[in-house]
Design a protein around this motif. Sequence first.
Motif, mmCIF file in Angstrom:
data_model
loop_
_atom_site.group_PDB
_atom_site.id
_atom_site.type_symbol
_atom_site.label_atom_id
_atom_site.label_comp_id
_atom_site.label_asym_id
_atom_site.label_seq_id
_atom_site.Cartn_x
_atom_site.Cartn_y
_atom_site.Cartn_z
ATOM 1 N N ASN A 66 0.766 -1.508 0.126
ATOM 2 C CA ASN A 66 0.033 0.016 -0.249
ATOM 3 C C ASN A 66 0.895 1.254 0.086
ATOM 4 O O ASN A 66 0.382 2.217 -0.225
ATOM 5 C CB ASN A 66 -0.850 -0.024 1.369
ATOM 6 C CG ASN A 66 -2.008 -0.945 1.259
ATOM 7 O OD1 ASN A 66 -2.416 -1.320 -0.070
ATOM 8 N ND2 ASN A 66 -2.666 -1.467 2.058
ATOM 9 N N ASN A 67 2.200 1.273 0.417
ATOM 10 C CA ASN A 67 3.102 2.148 0.463
ATOM 11 C C ASN A 67 4.273 2.129 -0.239
ATOM 12 O O ASN A 67 5.627 2.156 0.251
ATOM 13 C CB ASN A 67 3.399 2.572 1.735
ATOM 14 C CG ASN A 67 2.231 2.837 2.826
ATOM 15 O OD1 ASN A 67 1.603 4.185 2.577
ATOM 16 N ND2 ASN A 67 1.566 1.826 3.465
ATOM 17 N N ASN A 90 -1.869 -2.039 -5.018
ATOM 18 C CA ASN A 90 -1.948 -2.252 -3.524
ATOM 19 C C ASN A 90 -2.348 -3.616 -3.181
ATOM 20 O O ASN A 90 -2.406 -4.437 -3.955
ATOM 21 C CB ASN A 90 -3.131 -1.219 -3.014
ATOM 22 C CG ASN A 90 -4.338 -1.554 -3.653
ATOM 23 O OD1 ASN A 90 -4.805 -2.666 -4.014
ATOM 24 N ND2 ASN A 90 -5.329 -0.321 -3.966
ATOM 25 N N TYR A 91 -2.362 -3.521 -1.852
ATOM 26 C CA TYR A 91 -2.411 -4.867 -1.168
ATOM 27 C C TYR A 91 -3.811 -5.820 -1.784
ATOM 28 O O TYR A 91 -3.807 -7.029 -1.896
ATOM 29 C CB TYR A 91 -2.701 -4.761 0.347
ATOM 30 C CG TYR A 91 -3.381 -5.935 0.975
ATOM 31 C CD1 TYR A 91 -2.762 -7.066 1.578
ATOM 32 C CD2 TYR A 91 -4.470 -5.573 1.782
ATOM 33 C CE1 TYR A 91 -3.188 -8.061 2.202
ATOM 34 C CE2 TYR A 91 -5.187 -6.359 2.657
ATOM 35 C CZ TYR A 91 -4.541 -7.659 2.661
ATOM 36 O OH TYR A 91 -5.224 -8.696 3.384
#
Length: 189
Positions: A101-102, A169-170
Amino acid sequence: MSPRKPSTKDLTKEMIINEAHKQFITKDFHQVSMRSIAKEVGCSHGAIYYHFKNKAEIFYAILGDYFSELNNTLDETVNGPGDNNTKLLNVFVGYMAFGLNNQSQYELMFMMRDSEVDGLSQEAANLSYQKFAQSVQFLSKTELLLSDIHSTFIALHGFVAHYRHYVKNYEEVKEAVDVHAKFLVKALI
Protein backbone atom coordinates in the motif's frame (compact mmCIF):
# COMPACT_ATOMS: atom_id res chain seq x y z
CA MET A 1 1.67 40.68 -8.55
CA SER A 2 3.55 37.52 -7.58
CA PRO A 3 2.59 35.58 -4.45
CA ARG A 4 4.51 36.45 -1.33
CA LYS A 5 7.24 33.98 -0.37
CA PRO A 6 6.85 32.62 3.14
CA SER A 7 9.23 34.15 5.60
CA THR A 8 11.29 31.93 7.88
CA LYS A 9 8.58 32.43 10.52
CA ASP A 10 5.80 31.34 8.13
CA LEU A 11 7.72 28.36 6.82
CA THR A 12 7.18 25.22 8.89
CA LYS A 13 8.98 21.92 9.08
CA GLU A 14 5.75 20.27 7.98
CA MET A 15 5.64 22.34 4.78
CA ILE A 16 9.22 21.38 3.97
CA ILE A 17 8.68 17.71 4.77
CA ASN A 18 5.49 17.53 2.71
CA GLU A 19 7.18 18.98 -0.36
CA ALA A 20 10.35 16.93 0.09
CA HIS A 21 8.20 13.81 0.48
CA LYS A 22 6.55 14.47 -2.90
CA GLN A 23 9.92 14.96 -4.54
CA PHE A 24 11.62 11.92 -2.99
CA ILE A 25 8.79 9.71 -4.22
CA THR A 26 8.95 11.00 -7.79
CA LYS A 27 12.70 11.61 -8.15
CA ASP A 28 15.94 9.94 -7.21
CA PHE A 29 17.49 11.14 -3.94
CA HIS A 30 20.24 13.01 -5.81
CA GLN A 31 17.75 14.81 -8.05
CA VAL A 32 16.12 16.45 -5.06
CA SER A 33 17.86 19.55 -3.72
CA MET A 34 17.27 22.11 -1.04
CA ARG A 35 16.74 24.59 -3.89
CA SER A 36 14.10 22.41 -5.61
CA ILE A 37 12.24 22.02 -2.33
CA ALA A 38 12.45 25.76 -1.64
CA LYS A 39 11.23 26.59 -5.14
CA GLU A 40 8.09 24.49 -4.72
CA VAL A 41 7.42 25.74 -1.19
CA GLY A 42 7.94 29.32 -2.42
CA CYS A 43 10.80 30.41 -0.20
CA SER A 44 14.53 30.91 -0.45
CA HIS A 45 16.66 27.81 -0.02
CA GLY A 46 18.37 29.56 2.89
CA ALA A 47 15.07 29.58 4.78
CA ILE A 48 14.99 25.78 4.69
CA TYR A 49 18.37 25.66 6.42
CA TYR A 50 16.74 27.39 9.38
CA HIS A 51 14.78 24.15 9.97
CA PHE A 52 17.10 21.45 8.56
CA LYS A 53 20.86 21.37 8.27
CA ASN A 54 20.81 19.35 5.01
CA LYS A 55 18.75 17.22 2.65
CA ALA A 56 19.69 14.01 4.47
CA GLU A 57 18.13 15.35 7.67
CA ILE A 58 14.87 16.04 5.82
CA PHE A 59 14.99 12.56 4.30
CA TYR A 60 15.53 11.01 7.73
CA ALA A 61 12.56 12.92 9.17
CA ILE A 62 10.39 11.47 6.41
CA LEU A 63 11.73 7.94 6.97
CA GLY A 64 11.13 8.29 10.69
CA ASP A 65 7.44 8.88 10.01
CA TYR A 66 7.25 5.80 7.76
CA PHE A 67 8.97 3.57 10.31
CA SER A 68 6.71 4.91 13.07
CA GLU A 69 3.68 3.97 11.02
CA LEU A 70 5.01 0.46 10.37
CA ASN A 71 6.01 0.00 14.02
CA ASN A 72 2.62 1.24 15.25
CA THR A 73 0.89 -1.28 12.98
CA LEU A 74 3.06 -4.00 14.49
CA ASP A 75 2.30 -2.87 18.07
CA GLU A 76 -1.44 -2.71 17.40
CA THR A 77 -1.42 -6.23 15.98
CA VAL A 78 0.64 -7.74 18.80
CA ASN A 79 -1.44 -6.02 21.48
CA GLY A 80 -4.77 -6.56 19.73
CA PRO A 81 -7.34 -9.32 20.13
CA GLY A 82 -6.85 -12.91 19.11
CA ASP A 83 -4.63 -15.87 19.87
CA ASN A 84 -0.91 -15.77 19.16
CA ASN A 85 -1.11 -17.70 15.88
CA THR A 86 -3.73 -15.29 14.55
CA LYS A 87 -1.65 -12.33 15.69
CA LEU A 88 1.45 -13.80 14.02
CA LEU A 89 -0.49 -14.25 10.80
CA ASN A 90 -1.73 -10.65 11.09
CA VAL A 91 1.83 -9.38 11.68
CA PHE A 92 2.91 -10.97 8.40
CA VAL A 93 -0.16 -9.79 6.49
CA GLY A 94 0.22 -6.31 8.00
CA TYR A 95 3.85 -6.08 6.94
CA MET A 96 3.08 -7.08 3.35
CA ALA A 97 -0.01 -4.84 3.23
CA PHE A 98 2.07 -1.87 4.44
CA GLY A 99 4.71 -2.51 1.77
CA LEU A 100 2.18 -2.95 -1.03
CA ASN A 101 0.00 0.00 0.00
CA ASN A 102 3.05 2.28 0.42
CA GLN A 103 5.34 1.09 -2.36
CA SER A 104 7.30 4.29 -2.86
CA GLN A 105 7.77 4.72 0.86
CA TYR A 106 8.78 1.07 1.24
CA GLU A 107 11.45 1.51 -1.40
CA LEU A 108 12.85 4.52 0.45
CA MET A 109 12.78 2.60 3.74
CA PHE A 110 14.27 -0.72 2.70
CA MET A 111 15.58 -0.61 -0.84
CA MET A 112 17.33 2.70 -1.45
CA ARG A 113 21.07 2.67 -0.93
CA ASP A 114 22.98 5.92 -0.75
CA SER A 115 26.07 6.72 1.27
CA GLU A 116 24.64 10.10 2.25
CA VAL A 117 21.71 8.57 4.15
CA ASP A 118 22.59 4.89 4.64
CA GLY A 119 23.71 5.31 8.25
CA LEU A 120 20.52 7.07 9.26
CA SER A 121 18.15 4.88 7.26
CA GLN A 122 19.90 1.66 8.31
CA GLU A 123 19.58 2.63 11.96
CA ALA A 124 15.81 3.13 11.60
CA ALA A 125 15.47 -0.07 9.54
CA ASN A 126 17.46 -2.05 12.13
CA LEU A 127 15.30 -0.77 14.99
CA SER A 128 12.17 -1.68 13.05
CA TYR A 129 13.56 -5.14 12.29
CA GLN A 130 14.39 -5.65 16.00
CA LYS A 131 10.79 -4.79 16.89
CA PHE A 132 9.59 -7.25 14.24
CA ALA A 133 11.93 -10.00 15.53
CA GLN A 134 10.91 -9.48 19.15
CA SER A 135 7.23 -9.54 18.20
CA VAL A 136 7.60 -12.75 16.19
CA GLN A 137 9.49 -14.40 19.05
CA PHE A 138 6.94 -13.18 21.60
CA LEU A 139 4.05 -14.61 19.57
CA SER A 140 5.77 -17.92 18.87
CA LYS A 141 5.00 -20.97 20.99
CA THR A 142 8.63 -22.10 20.89
CA GLU A 143 12.03 -20.47 21.04
CA LEU A 144 12.92 -19.55 17.46
CA LEU A 145 16.38 -19.37 15.96
CA LEU A 146 17.40 -15.86 14.92
CA SER A 147 18.04 -17.27 11.45
CA ASP A 148 14.40 -18.45 11.25
CA ILE A 149 13.11 -15.00 12.13
CA HIS A 150 15.49 -13.38 9.67
CA SER A 151 14.49 -15.82 6.91
CA THR A 152 10.84 -15.01 7.59
CA PHE A 153 11.54 -11.29 7.34
CA ILE A 154 13.42 -11.81 4.06
CA ALA A 155 10.50 -13.88 2.73
CA LEU A 156 8.10 -11.03 3.54
CA HIS A 157 10.45 -8.46 2.03
CA GLY A 158 10.88 -10.59 -1.08
CA PHE A 159 7.11 -10.86 -1.51
CA VAL A 160 6.72 -7.08 -1.38
CA ALA A 161 9.71 -6.54 -3.69
CA HIS A 162 8.32 -9.07 -6.16
CA TYR A 163 4.89 -7.41 -6.45
CA ARG A 164 5.92 -3.74 -6.20
CA HIS A 165 5.15 -1.80 -9.37
CA TYR A 166 3.07 -4.73 -10.67
CA VAL A 167 0.10 -4.09 -8.40
CA LYS A 168 -1.41 -0.87 -7.10
CA ASN A 169 -2.01 -2.08 -3.57
CA TYR A 170 -2.52 -4.96 -1.17
CA GLU A 171 -6.13 -5.58 -2.24
CA GLU A 172 -4.98 -6.70 -5.70
CA VAL A 173 -2.99 -9.62 -4.26
CA LYS A 174 -4.84 -10.18 -1.00
CA GLU A 175 -5.27 -13.92 -1.62
CA ALA A 176 -1.57 -14.39 -2.41
CA VAL A 177 -0.65 -12.39 0.72
CA ASP A 178 -2.87 -14.62 2.86
CA VAL A 179 -1.41 -17.81 1.36
CA HIS A 180 2.16 -16.56 1.88
CA ALA A 181 1.46 -15.46 5.46
CA LYS A 182 -0.13 -18.83 6.32
CA PHE A 183 2.84 -20.64 4.80
CA LEU A 184 5.25 -18.61 6.96
CA VAL A 185 3.25 -19.18 10.15
CA LYS A 186 3.13 -22.91 9.41
CA ALA A 187 6.90 -22.92 8.86
CA LEU A 188 7.54 -21.28 12.25
CA ILE A 189 5.21 -23.35 14.46
